[in-house]
Design a protein around this motif. Structure first.
Motif, short mmCIF file in Angstrom:
data_model
loop_
_atom_site.label_atom_id
_atom_site.label_comp_id
_atom_site.label_asym_id
_atom_site.label_seq_id
_atom_site.Cartn_x
_atom_site.Cartn_y
_atom_site.Cartn_z
N LEU A 32 -95.80 7.01 27.23
CA LEU A 32 -94.53 7.86 27.34
C LEU A 32 -94.75 8.99 26.26
O LEU A 32 -93.93 9.87 26.49
N GLU B 86 -89.33 10.60 39.23
CA GLU B 86 -88.16 11.31 38.81
C GLU B 86 -88.34 12.68 38.23
O GLU B 86 -87.52 13.76 38.24
N TYR C 233 -97.50 10.77 33.54
CA TYR C 233 -96.88 10.36 32.23
C TYR C 233 -98.26 9.77 31.61
O TYR C 233 -99.05 8.96 32.19
N LYS D 84 -90.85 6.55 37.05
CA LYS D 84 -90.37 7.67 36.02
C LYS D 84 -91.19 9.00 36.35
O LYS D 84 -90.69 10.13 36.31
N GLU E 15 -93.23 0.75 36.67
CA GLU E 15 -92.04 1.65 35.98
C GLU E 15 -92.38 2.85 35.62
O GLU E 15 -91.59 3.86 36.05
#
Length: 276
Positions: free
Chosen positions: A115, A88, A111, A85, A81
């Motif tokens: 996060l 994106e 990241y 991210k 995941e």
């Protein structure tokens, strides 16, 4: 602090050192969660037995954080995941940067595992004043933002590729830290003729020039210095090149007459000269 430290490599290629305060059963090439200044991050274990004394000149070993745990199945899913991210964030960065007069190239988006930080690695000619841009990025992503201007070697390490030897870049596989590479190393190895042939895709001198430098320094002790004078075939000649592999000495005269002789033959001529 225990004497042996754990050396890890983050996903962005940076190296870190941590204690194994909880005596976790970890091995090289395994992935672990480590403490960082503000939270936790993920990293791959390189070495589990680094002596603290050997790195005191690189980092402050008196205030090290620890390895938290090995990766769990839940962490594996979170990493997938996280990479989504990052994709994106990469696209959003490219949408926002067009409003600014920057001449920069985004290389990698990274990241922190929790996060709490988002780092954008980029290249640019000269320094870039991106303070206003950072504020807009922080407003969009709601996390701490870091823009890291990277060098050619770091870019090659992160992107990877195939070198002129036909293998993956050393920096993208096993090479953890860059050593200083000098043009003298190329000269020591008779490779100083064409810079383009001894430079990597990063534009810097090949890292592999460092690997054999000690060998060439050792073997060169048996060879004459370039420019050394000798008499051969009743001519005054000068050494202009040493062939270390074939143990030959290349000679030339002031009239551009060239000769190649064995190293043993050269030493005999040299002894004869000094015995006169």
């Amino acid at each position: 602090m225990e004497n042996a430290l754990v050396e890890v490599e983050y996903r962005n290629g940076r190296i870190g050192y941590f204690t194994n305060a909880d005596s976790l059963n970890i091995e090289p090439d395994s992935w672990v969660i480590v403490q960082v200044d503000r939270g936790v991050d993920i990293a791959r274990v390189i070495n589990t037995q680094v002596e603290a004394e050997s790195i005191v000149d690189k980092i402050d070993t008196t205030d090290l954080l620890k390895v938290v745990r090995s990766l769990t199945e839940e962490d594996d899913q979170k990493l997938i995941e996280l990479e989504e991210k990052e994709d994106e964030a990469h696209r959003k960065f490219m949408e926002l940067v067009v409003k600014y007069p920057f001449d920069m190239k985004l290389i990698k988006t990274n990241y922190q595992f929790d996060l709490n930080k988002l780092t954008f690695f980029f290249t640019a000619d000269g320094r870039v004043d991106f303070r206003e841009f950072v504020r807009e990025l922080a407003s969009n992503f709601r996390t701490r933002i870091e823009l890291h201007q990277t060098t050619g070697r770091d870019v090659a390490k992160q992107l990877g590729g195939i070198g002129m030897c036909g293998k993956n870049y050393c920096c993208a596989t096993f090479l953890r830290q860059f050593s200083q590479i000098t043009i003298k190393m190329a000269k020591d190895q008779n490779l100083s003729g064409n810079l383009s042939k001894i430079s990597g895709p990063c534009g810097r001198l090949l890292c592999c020039l460092h690997y054999e430098e000690n060998y060439y320094m050792e073997i060169s002790r048996d060879f004459p210095e370039v420019g050394e004078e000798i008499f051969y075939n009743d001519m005054k000649m000068y050494v202009y090149k040493n062939d270390f592999y074939n143990k030959k000495v290349h000679l030339t005269s002031e009239d551009q007459v060239s000769e190649v002789i064995d190293l043993k033959q050269y030493h005999k001529l040299s002894k004869r000269r000094f015995n006169k």
